[in-house]
Design a protein around this motif. Structure first.
Motif, mmCIF file in Angstrom:
data_model
loop_
_atom_site.group_PDB
_atom_site.id
_atom_site.type_symbol
_atom_site.label_atom_id
_atom_site.label_comp_id
_atom_site.label_asym_id
_atom_site.label_seq_id
_atom_site.Cartn_x
_atom_site.Cartn_y
_atom_site.Cartn_z
ATOM 1 N N ILE A 184 2.420 1.710 -3.512
ATOM 2 C CA ILE A 184 1.415 2.162 -4.482
ATOM 3 C C ILE A 184 1.028 3.612 -4.200
ATOM 4 C CG2 ILE A 184 -0.978 1.833 -5.237
ATOM 5 C CD1 ILE A 184 -0.471 -1.207 -4.928
ATOM 6 N N SER A 185 0.829 3.958 -2.932
ATOM 7 C CA SER A 185 0.484 5.339 -2.587
ATOM 8 C C SER A 185 1.597 6.296 -2.973
ATOM 9 C CB SER A 185 0.189 5.465 -1.093
ATOM 10 O OG SER A 185 -1.014 4.836 -0.788
ATOM 11 N N HIS A 239 0.833 -1.209 0.000
ATOM 12 C CA HIS A 239 0.000 0.000 0.000
ATOM 13 C C HIS A 239 0.867 1.258 0.000
ATOM 14 C CE1 HIS A 239 -3.203 2.790 0.826
ATOM 15 N NE2 HIS A 239 -2.522 3.225 1.880
ATOM 16 N N PHE A 264 1.573 6.854 -6.737
ATOM 17 C CA PHE A 264 0.456 7.692 -7.186
ATOM 18 C C PHE A 264 0.576 9.139 -6.696
ATOM 19 C CE2 PHE A 264 -1.390 3.736 -8.481
ATOM 20 C CZ PHE A 264 -2.130 4.090 -9.597
ATOM 21 N N TYR A 282 -3.625 6.763 -4.061
ATOM 22 C CA TYR A 282 -4.304 6.380 -5.298
ATOM 23 C C TYR A 282 -5.558 7.211 -5.545
ATOM 24 C CZ TYR A 282 -7.719 3.736 -2.562
ATOM 25 O OH TYR A 282 -8.697 3.378 -1.694
ATOM 26 N N SER A 283 -6.124 7.812 -4.497
ATOM 27 C CA SER A 283 -7.340 8.607 -4.656
ATOM 28 C C SER A 283 -7.103 10.098 -4.405
ATOM 29 C CB SER A 283 -8.421 8.088 -3.717
ATOM 30 O OG SER A 283 -7.957 8.118 -2.383
ATOM 31 N N ARG A 327 -7.212 6.106 -12.661
ATOM 32 C CA ARG A 327 -6.201 5.946 -11.606
ATOM 33 C C ARG A 327 -6.669 4.990 -10.517
ATOM 34 N NH1 ARG A 327 -3.085 11.676 -10.599
ATOM 35 N NH2 ARG A 327 -2.719 12.131 -12.782
ATOM 36 N N ILE A 328 -7.918 5.102 -10.113
ATOM 37 C CA ILE A 328 -8.415 4.206 -9.069
ATOM 38 C C ILE A 328 -8.485 2.772 -9.595
ATOM 39 C CG2 ILE A 328 -10.442 3.657 -7.650
ATOM 40 C CD1 ILE A 328 -10.800 6.677 -7.252
ATOM 41 N N PRO A 353 -8.182 -0.893 -0.481
ATOM 42 C CA PRO A 353 -6.996 -1.745 -0.618
ATOM 43 C C PRO A 353 -7.120 -3.070 0.129
ATOM 44 C CG PRO A 353 -6.339 0.502 -0.121
ATOM 45 C CD PRO A 353 -7.823 0.436 0.039
ATOM 46 N N TYR A 375 -3.107 -3.477 -6.688
ATOM 47 C CA TYR A 375 -3.356 -4.173 -5.416
ATOM 48 C C TYR A 375 -3.679 -5.642 -5.673
ATOM 49 C CZ TYR A 375 -3.575 0.148 -2.666
ATOM 50 O OH TYR A 375 -3.272 1.316 -2.029
ATOM 51 N N ALA A 420 -4.911 1.452 -9.711
ATOM 52 C CA ALA A 420 -4.461 1.118 -8.356
ATOM 53 C C ALA A 420 -5.098 -0.190 -7.891
ATOM 54 C CB ALA A 420 -4.790 2.248 -7.390
#
Length: 169
Positions: free
Chosen positions: A15-16, A12, A19, A123-124, A53-54, A146, A61, A57
């Motif tokens: 990935i965060s 997480h 992004f 991601y958001s 994007r979401i 996630p 995940y 992501a």
């Protein structure tokens, strides 16, 4: 179960981080639109960008969890084995909520704790900045995405392995 929690938390964070970096690269300048049509066009483009994007992501995940996390036997244990990400997010949300809400006419992201939470949910981040979400409860569903996607990914992998073994015999 502990190893899955630690691995899922680091997945997480990676990935965060990616992004957030993408957000910084592509969203450095905020422009004022000369016309309503240009602003509307920008809004639709950003809505599409947020969805992409979401979804991207979610795919990351799913793939990372499927390849690096171990199945714990059932969906409840799989959910618990990826829950550290959501638990930390809930703690950040509670801290931000207890530090207060913005004054009238200000945005949540103007306050430091809410910025930290938005970065944790990298991601958001584009969604939060483009929607100017001023309701703190909007952040809550994004805390669980996630964890749910990773747990379902592990469960799906188990189902696929079971189908492959049945067809071999």
């Amino acid at each position: 179960m502990v190893k899955n929690n630690i691995k899922s938390f680091f997945m997480h964070l990676i990935i965060s981080f990616v992004f957030v970096r993408i957000f910084i690269i592509f969203n450095q300048n905020h422009v004022k639109w000369a016309s309503e049509a240009a602003a509307r066009s920008h809004y639709f483009l950003m809505t599409f960008n947020v969805i992409i994007r979401i979804a991207l992501a979610g795919g990351l995940y799913y793939l990372l969890a499927r390849n690096y996390l171990k199945n714990q036997g059932n969906i409840y244990r799989n959910m618990l084995s990826t829950s550290l990400t959501a638990i930390i997010g809930i703690c950040l949300w509670v801290i931000a909520y207890n530090n207060g809400l913005p004054a009238q006419g200000k945005y949540l992201l103007d306050l430091g704790p809410w910025q930290k939470l938005a970065n944790y949910l990298g991601y958001s981040l584009l969604f939060f900045t483009e929607s100017h979400a001023n309701n703190p409860y909007v952040y809550l569903p994004f805390l669980f995405i996630p964890t749910a996607v990773m747990a379902l990914s592990i469960e799906k992998e188990k189902a696929n392995k079971g189908n492959c073994e049945e067809t071999l015999y």
